[in-house]
Design an enzyme around this catalytic site. Structure first.
Site, PDB file in Angstrom:
ATOM      1  N   GLU A  24       0.841  -1.198   0.000  1.00  0.00           N
ATOM      2  CA  GLU A  24       0.000   0.000   0.000  1.00  0.00           C
ATOM      3  C   GLU A  24       0.878   1.251   0.000  1.00  0.00           C
ATOM      4  O   GLU A  24       2.044   1.214   0.421  1.00  0.00           O
ATOM      5  CB  GLU A  24      -0.868  -0.027   1.277  1.00  0.00           C
ATOM      6  CG  GLU A  24      -1.815   1.158   1.404  1.00  0.00           C
ATOM      7  CD  GLU A  24      -2.867   0.963   2.498  1.00  0.00           C
ATOM      8  OE1 GLU A  24      -2.771   0.010   3.278  1.00  0.00           O
ATOM      9  OE2 GLU A  24      -3.803   1.792   2.546  1.00  0.00           O
ATOM     10  N   ASN A 171     -12.398  -1.400  -0.897  1.00  0.00           N
ATOM     11  CA  ASN A 171     -11.683  -2.004   0.235  1.00  0.00           C
ATOM     12  C   ASN A 171     -12.340  -1.559   1.541  1.00  0.00           C
ATOM     13  O   ASN A 171     -12.644  -0.361   1.706  1.00  0.00           O
ATOM     14  CB  ASN A 171     -10.218  -1.533   0.233  1.00  0.00           C
ATOM     15  CG  ASN A 171      -9.504  -1.883   1.535  1.00  0.00           C
ATOM     16  OD1 ASN A 171      -9.192  -3.053   1.786  1.00  0.00           O
ATOM     17  ND2 ASN A 171      -9.264  -0.884   2.378  1.00  0.00           N
ATOM     18  N   GLU A 172     -12.540  -2.469   2.436  1.00  0.00           N
ATOM     19  CA  GLU A 172     -13.098  -2.154   3.764  1.00  0.00           C
ATOM     20  C   GLU A 172     -14.208  -1.113   3.655  1.00  0.00           C
ATOM     21  O   GLU A 172     -14.166  -0.063   4.313  1.00  0.00           O
ATOM     22  CB  GLU A 172     -11.990  -1.709   4.736  1.00  0.00           C
ATOM     23  CG  GLU A 172     -10.994  -2.820   5.005  1.00  0.00           C
ATOM     24  CD  GLU A 172     -10.106  -2.626   6.231  1.00  0.00           C
ATOM     25  OE1 GLU A 172     -10.086  -1.539   6.822  1.00  0.00           O
ATOM     26  OE2 GLU A 172      -9.413  -3.597   6.591  1.00  0.00           O
ATOM     27  N   TYR A 238      -6.492  -9.073  11.505  1.00  0.00           N
ATOM     28  CA  TYR A 238      -5.151  -8.810  12.039  1.00  0.00           C
ATOM     29  C   TYR A 238      -5.050  -9.332  13.470  1.00  0.00           C
ATOM     30  O   TYR A 238      -6.040  -9.341  14.213  1.00  0.00           O
ATOM     31  CB  TYR A 238      -4.872  -7.301  12.057  1.00  0.00           C
ATOM     32  CG  TYR A 238      -4.614  -6.708  10.683  1.00  0.00           C
ATOM     33  CD1 TYR A 238      -3.362  -6.815  10.096  1.00  0.00           C
ATOM     34  CD2 TYR A 238      -5.621  -6.046   9.982  1.00  0.00           C
ATOM     35  CE1 TYR A 238      -3.109  -6.264   8.848  1.00  0.00           C
ATOM     36  CE2 TYR A 238      -5.376  -5.498   8.727  1.00  0.00           C
ATOM     37  CZ  TYR A 238      -4.111  -5.609   8.158  1.00  0.00           C
ATOM     38  OH  TYR A 238      -3.865  -5.069   6.926  1.00  0.00           O
ATOM     39  N   GLU A 294      -5.856  -9.152   3.588  1.00  0.00           N
ATOM     40  CA  GLU A 294      -5.072  -8.478   4.629  1.00  0.00           C
ATOM     41  C   GLU A 294      -5.050  -9.380   5.854  1.00  0.00           C
ATOM     42  O   GLU A 294      -6.106  -9.695   6.414  1.00  0.00           O
ATOM     43  CB  GLU A 294      -5.674  -7.113   4.980  1.00  0.00           C
ATOM     44  CG  GLU A 294      -5.519  -6.114   3.844  1.00  0.00           C
ATOM     45  CD  GLU A 294      -5.919  -4.697   4.211  1.00  0.00           C
ATOM     46  OE1 GLU A 294      -5.798  -4.320   5.396  1.00  0.00           O
ATOM     47  OE2 GLU A 294      -6.356  -3.974   3.301  1.00  0.00           O
ATOM     48  N   GLN A 343       2.302  -6.111   5.428  1.00  0.00           N
ATOM     49  CA  GLN A 343       2.512  -5.705   4.055  1.00  0.00           C
ATOM     50  C   GLN A 343       3.964  -5.996   3.677  1.00  0.00           C
ATOM     51  O   GLN A 343       4.802  -6.077   4.563  1.00  0.00           O
ATOM     52  CB  GLN A 343       2.217  -4.236   3.887  1.00  0.00           C
ATOM     53  CG  GLN A 343       0.763  -3.865   4.173  1.00  0.00           C
ATOM     54  CD  GLN A 343       0.420  -2.439   3.722  1.00  0.00           C
ATOM     55  OE1 GLN A 343       1.206  -1.777   3.075  1.00  0.00           O
ATOM     56  NE2 GLN A 343      -0.776  -1.979   4.107  1.00  0.00           N
TER      57      GLN A 343
HETATM   58  O1  AHR Z   1      -2.893  -2.607   6.228  1.00  0.00           O
HETATM   59  C1  AHR Z   1      -3.193  -1.441   6.881  1.00  0.00           C
HETATM   60  C2  AHR Z   1      -4.667  -1.075   6.780  1.00  0.00           C
HETATM   61  O2  AHR Z   1      -5.426  -2.010   7.463  1.00  0.00           O
HETATM   62  C3  AHR Z   1      -5.267  -1.073   5.408  1.00  0.00           C
HETATM   63  O3  AHR Z   1      -5.038   0.109   4.720  1.00  0.00           O
HETATM   64  C4  AHR Z   1      -6.727  -1.224   5.687  1.00  0.00           C
HETATM   65  O4  AHR Z   1      -7.416  -1.848   4.634  1.00  0.00           O
HETATM   66  C5  AHR Z   1      -6.749  -2.013   6.980  1.00  0.00           C
HETATM   67  O5  AHR Z   1      -7.581  -1.444   7.913  1.00  0.00           O
END
Ligand code: AHR
Length: 480
Positions: A24, A171-172, A238, A294, A343
């Protein structure tokens, strides 16, 4: 622990795209990490760092997702083409409020993908972009004949269209991508994806913006209203050991936090199982893939760095998270068609960290290296005795069986007894391990955690027995 390998039964193929990456416009991922520009003193080809490209090719990077993330829904691609001096600048509001020069745009991304010899996954803008803008981007990238966008691409120096295998429609969109309700986004998805046209004979795999973690309602609404119009549905998850607000340090943590981290990584299994069960109601054939575009650890940014740049160190604990998660993706290979760890360079659970001209490979990188054989291999069925701190995969490809074992106990050495129906010889055995929970590589000590030859195994009458140390990831390749 005994693992019985049922290697006569055929299982699903583990898509190589599960080993995908994500880059990103965030912190030092693109700028400095991947792209330094042609005039940099750091060795580069057309602006791309030679050391980083070579390292990523060495782990067979299959696909790269770009330009975001949250950045994608603020990105206006027309600002990132044409002569660099005339490109519009913008503020990267999500990530540190820094100026984005747009010097890395569509042409640069496809040059990077060309050098990496991987597939392109471009994420379009639904949150703040128009249908026309998205549609024209696809035309600019993939139209071979004469058209306004294809002619513009040629004027900018690219005669042939590029191959774009994957395209994300937002995205999101439940959060940074527009704070939408699933019903609203489902309608927008139906509309926007209509104009993601296929100009050549290559199909574009369309990915709808999926759920945050355990938002099963989002999956239900998207599948009910649009499953026949999508090829994939994303999922983001995450691991932050102390929760979203506090997150926790990448380097300073105790044993309890180690186990909480590993347990949170293992939670991916429940998430995929439950999202997939909802998808099964609309798509029992599993045509629509879960795209975990992600995933990974998200700790508190390293002290002294810009908190908006999400720079964190990477330890043997991250290696455990990578191995546990990849083993879960393999188990769900029928439904998980792609995953992209967040990432690639200098951001979150990165493969690579850079400091000026210096570059190091992280423990997570070495897991991807140890797991390479599983890409496009057939998952092999097994049954095993219970063990709460071992996670493993067995797969088969080219007449070889590859066994990867992650022992995430901080204290216990494990005796692993592998019983194979058909037995060849051990062709290769390698591992990474550490004695300290926070062992990591740094610019002045880049090889603290690195792949080593694994010798603590014996060939037995029906297989192999191996003694794997705590905090280790081991891969054994067996073949005729
Ligand atoms: O990876 C960091 C961020 O995490 C991304 O930009 C977003 O899609 C997610 O919330």
């Amino acid at each position: 622990m005994k693992i019985n390998v049922l290697n006569q039964k055929s299982g699903p193929t583990i898509s190589k795209y599960i080993y995908g990456h994500f880059a990103e416009h965030l912190g030092r991922c693109i700028y400095e990490g991947l792209y330094v520009g042609k005039d940099s003193s750091i060795p580069n080809v057309n602006g791309m760092r030679v050391d980083v490209v070579e390292a990523l090719k060495a782990i067979n990077i299959p696909v790269l997702r770009w330009p975001g993330g949250c950045f994608a829904d603020e990105y206006h691609w027309k600002d990132g083409i044409g002569p660099k001096e005339t490109r519009n600048k913008m503020v990267n509001t999500h990530w540190g409020g820094v100026t984005e020069t747009n010097h890395f745009g569509t042409h640069e991304f496809f040059e990077l993908v060309r050098q990496l010899e991987c597939e392109a996954y471009v994420n379009g803008n639904v949150g703040s972009g128009t249908v026309q803008e998205m549609s024209e981007w696809v035309e600019y990238i993939t139209m071979g004949g004469t058209s306004p966008m294809a002619d513009w691409r040629r004027e900018n120096g690219q005669e042939e269209p590029w191959d774009m295998k994957f395209f994300g429609v937002g995205n999101e969109n439940w959060g940074c991508g527009g704070n939408m309700r699933p019903e609203y986004y489902a309608d927008l998805y139906r509309r926007y994806q209509t104009y993601v046209r296929q100009y050549g004979d290559k199909k574009i795999y369309k990915i709808a913006g999926g759920a945050n973690v355990d938002d099963y309602h989002w999956t239900e609404v998207l599948m009910k209203n649009a499953h026949w119009l999508m090829d994939g549905l994303s999922l983001h998850y995450y691991v932050h050991p102390q929760g979203w607000e506090k997150k926790g340090s990448a380097l300073a943590f105790d044993e309890n936090e180690w186990y909480v981290t590993c347990e949170k990584a293992a939670h991916m299994d429940e998430l995929i199982t439950r999202h997939s069960a909802i998808m099964d109601q609309y798509d029992p054939e599993k045509r629509v893939g879960i795209i975990v575009d992600e995933w990974g650890t998200w700790f508190t940014a390293e002290p002294g760095t810009n908190p908006g740049f999400l720079y964190q160190q990477n330890t043997i604990r991250d290696a455990m998270v990578a191995a546990i998660t990849l083993n879960i993706f393999h188990k769900h290979a029928e439904r998980v068609h792609m995953a992209n760890i967040a990432q690639t360079v200098n951001v979150l659970q990165a493969m690579i960290l850079t400091d000026g001209e210096k570059m190091i490979k992280t423990p997570s990188y070495h897991v991807f290296e140890l797991y390479k054989n599983h890409q496009d291999a057939e998952l092999v069925d097994t049954y095993s005795s219970e063990n709460n701190t071992v996670s493993y995969t067995v797969s088969k490809k080219d007449n070889q069986v590859t066994v990867s074992i992650c022992n995430f106990s901080t204290t216990n050495t494990e005796e692993i007894s592998l019983s194979l129906e058909q037995f060849g010889q051990v062709k290769e055995a390698q591992y990474i391990y550490a004695k300290e929970m926070n062992a990591h590589n740094d610019f002045d000590a880049p090889e603290v955690v690195s792949i080593q030859s694994f010798t603590d195994y014996k060939e037995t009458n029906d297989g192999v027995s191996a003694t794997v140390p705590p905090m280790s990831v081991t891969t054994i390749v067996i073949g005729e």
